[in-house]
Design a protein around this motif. Structure first.
Motif, mmCIF file in Angstrom:
data_model
loop_
_atom_site.group_PDB
_atom_site.id
_atom_site.type_symbol
_atom_site.label_atom_id
_atom_site.label_comp_id
_atom_site.label_asym_id
_atom_site.label_seq_id
_atom_site.Cartn_x
_atom_site.Cartn_y
_atom_site.Cartn_z
ATOM 1 N N ALA A 11 0.819 -1.219 0.000
ATOM 2 C CA ALA A 11 0.000 0.000 0.000
ATOM 3 C C ALA A 11 0.850 1.264 0.000
ATOM 4 O O ALA A 11 0.463 2.275 -0.607
ATOM 5 N N VAL A 12 1.992 1.238 0.676
ATOM 6 C CA VAL A 12 2.859 2.416 0.741
ATOM 7 C C VAL A 12 3.391 2.760 -0.650
ATOM 8 O O VAL A 12 3.368 3.918 -1.090
ATOM 9 N N ILE A 13 3.873 1.734 -1.359
ATOM 10 C CA ILE A 13 4.389 1.953 -2.715
ATOM 11 C C ILE A 13 3.269 2.391 -3.648
ATOM 12 O O ILE A 13 3.422 3.327 -4.437
ATOM 13 N N ALA A 14 2.125 1.719 -3.559
ATOM 14 C CA ALA A 14 0.995 2.044 -4.436
ATOM 15 C C ALA A 14 0.557 3.495 -4.256
ATOM 16 O O ALA A 14 0.319 4.215 -5.238
ATOM 17 N N ARG A 15 0.455 3.933 -2.992
ATOM 18 C CA ARG A 15 0.032 5.313 -2.729
ATOM 19 C C ARG A 15 1.059 6.318 -3.227
ATOM 20 O O ARG A 15 0.706 7.370 -3.781
ATOM 21 N N GLN A 27 -4.742 10.012 -14.483
ATOM 22 C CA GLN A 27 -5.824 9.484 -13.652
ATOM 23 C C GLN A 27 -5.411 8.096 -13.187
ATOM 24 O O GLN A 27 -5.152 7.209 -14.008
ATOM 25 N N VAL A 28 -5.351 7.912 -11.883
ATOM 26 C CA VAL A 28 -4.781 6.678 -11.337
ATOM 27 C C VAL A 28 -5.805 5.920 -10.499
ATOM 28 O O VAL A 28 -6.570 6.519 -9.740
ATOM 29 N N GLN A 29 -5.800 4.614 -10.656
ATOM 30 C CA GLN A 29 -6.607 3.745 -9.799
ATOM 31 C C GLN A 29 -5.748 2.569 -9.363
ATOM 32 O O GLN A 29 -5.026 1.976 -10.182
ATOM 33 N N CYS A 30 -5.805 2.238 -8.074
ATOM 34 C CA CYS A 30 -5.066 1.097 -7.544
ATOM 35 C C CYS A 30 -5.990 -0.108 -7.422
ATOM 36 O O CYS A 30 -7.181 0.039 -7.131
#
Length: 224
Positions: A11-15, A27-30
């Protein structure tokens, strides 16, 4: 605005990646459900995917192969498993590039942009979204109806953009408010209703009735 889908269970890397790419007007979506990656890709319709290799349930190679059954969307692998075998496997499974962790966010952005240019070329120059006679201008946040320009507020633009990007599909109120929240502004349920009403009135004044359809209990829909 290019759409980036991030498949990363840290989650840290994704954020961090999402926040950085957003500053580059992407526009980003995880990924939210690591058992249903293909479904989320189908729903979001990204222009490019960032894919980790080590994931819960199934690894990135599996998901790349599944996505390749129906889509040619560029996939960039992002992984600490950077030995030659994994790099070769990533490319053979349909990957377009490989970035090893740890990585520099600026380098990541440059590589994504290079893959986008190779994959889409001049198609990336599109700066509008069309739905029937309604054209949303992404450059100046306005909408045009039969050539007549209508100015929108920031929230009105984001709402209309969210709906028109998914034209033909119902978009929930929660999803729209999430998009507005990402703009660092307080948005409650009543604020959304007021903005939807304003958009409708502006379009009706230009001669377009019932452009936004309310699906009671589900959300809103355009393009039907």
């Amino acid at each position: 605005m290019n759409k980036v889908f991030i498949v990363e269970d840290d989650a840290v890397i994704a954020r961090a990646v999402a926040a950085h790419l957003t500053t580059w007007q992407m526009q980003v979506q995880c990924a939210g459900n690591f058992e249903k990656i293909t479904e989320e890709v189908e729903d979001f319709q990204p222009d490019i995917i960032i894919m980790d290799i080590k994931l819960p349930y199934y690894n990135g190679f599996y998901w790349c192969a599944e996505i390749r059954k129906t889509s040619k969307v560029p996939i960039v692998f992002l992984s600490s498993a950077d030995d030659n075998m994994n790099i070769v496997m990533a490319m053979n499974m349909g990957g377009d590039d490989f970035i090893a962790k740890p990585f520099d966010l600026q380098v990541l952005t440059a590589k994504l942009q290079a893959v986008l240019r190779r994959s889409y070329g001049s198609k990336l120059t599109s700066h509008s979204i069309e739905c029937g006679e309604v054209v949303l201008n992404l450059n100046d946040t306005s909408v045009a109806v039969c050539g007549e320009k209508i100015d929108l507020t920031k929230n009105e633009f984001l709402i209309l953009k969210t709906l028109m990007e998914k034209q033909g599909k119902v978009v929930s109120r929660e999803e729209i408010m999430e998009r507005l929240w990402g703009n660092d502004e307080f948005v409650d349920d009543n604020t959304l209703t007021v903005n939807i009403t304003r958009i409708r009135k502006k379009l009706e004044a230009a001669g377009v009735d019932d452009f936004i359809t309310t699906k009671r209990g589900l959300g809103y829909l355009v393009g039907v």
